[in-house]
Design a protein around this motif. Structure first.
Motif, PDB file in Angstrom:
ATOM      1  N   PHE A  63       0.860  -1.184   0.000  1.00 44.46           N
ATOM      2  CA  PHE A  63       0.000   0.000   0.000  1.00 44.46           C
ATOM      3  C   PHE A  63       0.892   1.228   0.000  1.00 44.46           C
ATOM      4  N   SER A  64       0.493   2.225  -0.762  1.00 41.58           N
ATOM      5  CA  SER A  64       1.218   3.493  -0.744  1.00 41.58           C
ATOM      6  C   SER A  64       0.361   4.571  -1.403  1.00 41.58           C
ATOM      7  N   THR A  65       0.945   5.714  -1.609  1.00 37.75           N
ATOM      8  CA  THR A  65       0.235   6.822  -2.240  1.00 37.75           C
ATOM      9  C   THR A  65       1.029   7.349  -3.426  1.00 37.75           C
ATOM     10  N   ASP A  66       0.346   8.128  -4.276  1.00 42.88           N
ATOM     11  CA  ASP A  66       1.049   8.733  -5.407  1.00 42.88           C
ATOM     12  C   ASP A  66       1.775   9.999  -4.935  1.00 42.88           C
ATOM     13  N   PHE A  67       2.438  10.665  -5.854  1.00 43.66           N
ATOM     14  CA  PHE A  67       3.223  11.857  -5.498  1.00 43.66           C
ATOM     15  C   PHE A  67       2.377  12.936  -4.839  1.00 43.66           C
ATOM     16  N   SER A  68       1.146  13.104  -5.308  1.00 44.70           N
ATOM     17  CA  SER A  68       0.293  14.169  -4.793  1.00 44.70           C
ATOM     18  C   SER A  68      -0.240  13.840  -3.404  1.00 44.70           C
ATOM     19  N   GLY A  69      -0.238  12.568  -3.054  1.00 50.69           N
ATOM     20  CA  GLY A  69      -0.833  12.130  -1.790  1.00 50.69           C
ATOM     21  C   GLY A  69      -2.325  11.963  -1.861  1.00 50.69           C
TER      22      GLY A  69
END
Lengths: 108, 117
Positions: free
Chosen positions: A88-94
């Protein structure tokens, strides 16, 4: 949309080291988290913030991240480690939070 | 011990509405961001949305497939998280999990929402 890519399956013999990878463009800047889901059960956190092991997980579980790839390592995998593992993670923008597609670990 | 006890799942027709609840204990609910994650039958995990603390105005964010139809709210006086689901679609059929944090740390037991005609 942002994606995290995992191999669909990994297979090892008991006592071998299992490595499960998670690839994403934003991983150099964003933390990866790993979850274990056994059949019919809710997921549990295994690794948070790239490499911090959850307190209830055995020491054989470890996490690392380098460049665009995060890796979950199970050193000396046991039969009871058979499960599907998700990153699980997020993209650059969050703004986009995503799970990887999951990796089914077989230990036999 | 952190506990997240969920309720409110069920079977309903497309276009219907449903509210899920999640009663939290064992941690300071009012200072914790909370989220919902779902899992369609036989499929992987999907992040649904998140609510910040009320000191952060309870700001919410949602995944694209549910934005405009689902609403996450919290009642800190009851240590309870809610997911209001409107305009339900067949593809919303899933096991819904209440989780602590934006990146999940603790998970509820999950409740099944089935949408079928």
């Amino acid at each position: 949309s942002y994606e995290l890519t995992q191999p669909p399956s990994v297979s090892v013999s008991p006592g071998q080291t299992a490595r499960i990878t998670c690839s994403g463009d934003a991983l150099p800047k964003k933390y990866a988290y790993w979850y274990q889901q056994k059949s019919g059960q809710a997921p549990v956190v295994v690794i948070y913030e790239d490499s911090e092991r959850a307190s209830e997980m055995p020491e054989r579980f470890s996490g690392s991240s380098s460049g665009t790839m995060a890796t979950l390592t199970i050193s000396g995998a046991q039969v009871e480690d058979e499960a599907t593992y998700y990153c699980f993670s997020t993209d650059f923008s969050g703004h986009h939070r995503v799970f990887g597609g999951g990796t089914k670990l077989t230990v036999l | 011990e952190v506990q997240l006890v969920q309720s409110g799942g069920g079977l309903l027709e497309p276009g219907g509405s449903l509210r899920l609840s999640c009663a939290a204990s064992g941690f300071t609910f009012s200072t914790t961001w909370m989220s919902w994650v779902r899992q369609a039958p036989g499929k992987g995990l999907e992040w649904v949305g998140r609510v910040k603390t009320n000191t952060e105005n309870g700001a919410t964010d949602y995944a694209a497939p549910v934005k405009g139809r689902f609403t996450i709210s919290r009642d800190d006086s009851k240590n309870t998280l809610y997911l209001q689901m409107n305009g339900l679609k067949i593809e919303d059929t899933a096991l819904y999990y209440c989780v602590t944090g934006e990146a999940p740390m603790y998970w509820g037991q999950g409740v099944l929402v089935a949408v079928s005609s």
